[in-house]
Design a protein around this motif. Structure first.
Motif, PDB file in Angstrom:
ATOM      1  N   GLU A 174       0.932  -1.345   0.006  1.00 16.44           N
ATOM      2  CA  GLU A 174      -0.012   0.152  -0.034  1.00 16.44           C
ATOM      3  C   GLU A 174       1.071   1.150   0.041  1.00 16.44           C
ATOM      4  OE1 GLU A 174      -2.528  -0.720   3.441  1.00 16.44           O
ATOM      5  OE2 GLU A 174      -3.384  -2.488   2.677  1.00 16.44           O
ATOM      6  N   ALA A 227       0.120  -0.015  -8.482  1.00 16.60           N
ATOM      7  CA  ALA A 227       0.321   0.795  -9.534  1.00 16.60           C
ATOM      8  C   ALA A 227       1.568   0.371 -10.554  1.00 16.60           C
ATOM      9  CB  ALA A 227       0.157   1.962  -9.175  1.00 16.60           C
ATOM     10  N   ASN A 228       2.727   0.169  -9.536  1.00 20.52           N
ATOM     11  CA  ASN A 228       4.046  -0.118 -10.336  1.00 20.52           C
ATOM     12  C   ASN A 228       4.126  -1.392 -10.895  1.00 20.52           C
ATOM     13  OD1 ASN A 228       7.084   0.576 -10.271  1.00 20.52           O
ATOM     14  ND2 ASN A 228       7.219  -1.460  -9.577  1.00 20.52           N
ATOM     15  N   GLY A 275       2.703   1.742  -3.425  1.00 21.06           N
ATOM     16  CA  GLY A 275       2.230   1.694  -4.509  1.00 21.06           C
ATOM     17  C   GLY A 275       2.501   0.725  -5.564  1.00 21.06           C
TER      18      GLY A 275
END
Length: 430
Positions: A325, A331-332, A328
């Motif tokens: 969290e 998203a990565n 990220g």
């Protein structure tokens, strides 16, 4: 059975004196069943982030080991383990807030209805427990898996892991079907195969307890776009079976789309199993249930796992969620997975030895084929070993051993993707 990408012990004499001596010592102390990876085994002495450092001081880019999915020795996870180990570590027969706090947090990441969790130490144990519960709640024994599945190494899970090879006989209650594929015809075929397996289990007197599949179909070659799964699951439900989603490889953000791989297929599992990346190298795994599925088992069976759910394990697992969290990493995984996918496809244009590329988040597969387009496991092994010599670690999978398996930590950066692609390009050029 010959393991994909296995070290041949007869070649140990060609290695350095230190490695040859260690291999001989392994054989003497550990026996013959263990295997090593690569033609020249890796001897790491330190891990940090995406890197392993070997005994000679050379750094190797780890693009395979998803156990440490947030990176080797992540300082936040290490600190959480050390902090809890210095305070208390015991079993689940005492009251402890650590397991409750983590369980509440873990369950909040799953869809409504998946509301109770039990802990084990490994994914194999998690799948074993899931099977016990499924068979108890249904009163039947049959299980459907895919043709080259891997679900564990206990006696119960090994018999439903065809990828272990012919020396591990499938159980009489197990039916293996070809994995799903892309398109309406492939979807209809998969659903039809599952219905036929259900009918066969019923006719044999076993009945259907569950369908179990790895949500990224890793050992089947990593399947990204598949059809027919909802229809197949619907047939299982009509027959009174339950759906077990194996998230040991696809879970905890690996796909980049969501924390759990089953969401890609629009499914609502009855049971979810998880392991490997859950503790970033610390042995912790779990099974999540719908309450109505676990209730009959819990009412009549006393279950206990000495180390499952201990405070240190739960602290490690909570720290992994912190990192996913806080850094990220979903998203990565999505962004770096896209770069990896594009790069692999660009290489495939130049090298016809790559027959197909499949990527889902930071999990990629590239099929190596011969001039006739047929699977070429020997060539895949050469690519894997040349990349290892060049300092990048990947492996191979699939029923023919011809699928390059690329599964780096979720902290992979642009520079790491570029290095991996460059090394693969050079290995193919060789």
């Amino acid at each position: 059975m010959t393991m994909v990408n296995a070290f041949d012990a007869s070649t140990a004499g060609a290695l350095g004196e230190t490695e040859a001596a260690m291999i001989a010592r392994r054989a003497q102390l550990l026996g013959p069943a263990y295997r090593l990876f690569y033609e020249r085994p890796v001897h790491p002495v330190r891990g940090e982030g995406v890197w392993l450092t070997d005994a000679g001081g050379r750094r190797l880019l780890d693009a395979y080991n998803n156990v440490v999915s947030v990176g080797h020795c992540h300082p936040h996870v290490v600190a959480a383990i050390c902090r809890q180990a210095a305070v208390l570590n015991t079993h689940t027969r005492y009251l402890d807030r650590t397991i409750l706090d983590y369980s509440q947090r873990l369950l909040a990441t799953l869809p409504s209805g998946l509301e109770q969790v039990m802990y084990t130490c490994t994914g194999s144990e998690a799948n074993d427990l899931a099977l016990r519960v499924a068979r108890h709640v249904t009163g039947r024994g049959g299980v459907i898996v895919t043709a080259n599945a891997y679900h564990g190494v206990t006696e119960a899970t090994a018999e439903l892991s065809p990828s272990l090879g012919p020396t591990v006989a499938p159980g009489a209650r197990i039916r293996a079907v070809a994995p799903p594929g892309e398109g309406a015809d492939a979807g209809a075929r998969f659903a039809s195969d599952v219905r036929a397996a259900i009918a066969d289990l019923e006719a044999s007197g076993h009945g259907l307890a569950a369908i179990l599949f790895d949500t990224v179909f890793s050992s089947d070659g990593l399947l990204v776009r598949v059809d027919g799964i909802p229809e197949a699951v619907a047939a299982v439900k009509v027959a009174g079976g339950v759906l077990i989603a194996d998230e040991v490889q696809g879970g905890f953000g690996r796909t980049g789309e969501a924390l759990w791989g089953f969401t890609r297929h629009g499914l609502s599992p009855d049971i979810v199993t998880m392991g490997k990346p859950m503790g970033n190298g610390h042995p912790v795994a779990a099974v999540v249930f719908r309450p109505e599925v676990i209730a009959p088992f819990g009412a009549s069976v006393r279950y206990f796992n000495t180390f499952g759910g201990n405070p240190v394990s739960c602290a490690a697992a909570a720290a992994v969620l912190d990192v996913i969290e806080g850094e990220g990493l979903l998203a990565n995984a999505r962004a770096m997975g896209k770069r990896l996918d594009e790069g692999l496809r660009a290489i495939a244009v130049r090298f016809p030895a790559i027959g197909a590329v499949r990527c889902v988040g930071l999990f990629a597969a590239a099929d190596i084929v011969d001039e006739a387009g047929c699977p070429d496991g020997a060539a895949a092994a050469r690519v894997v070993n040349r990349m290892r010599e060049a300092g990048v670690l990947i492996s191979a999978t699939g029923p023919h051993g011809h699928t390059l398996k690329i599964r780096p930590p979720l902290i992979f950066s642009r520079e790491h993707v570029a290095l991996l692609l460059e090394t693969l390009h050079d290995a193919l050029a060789d």
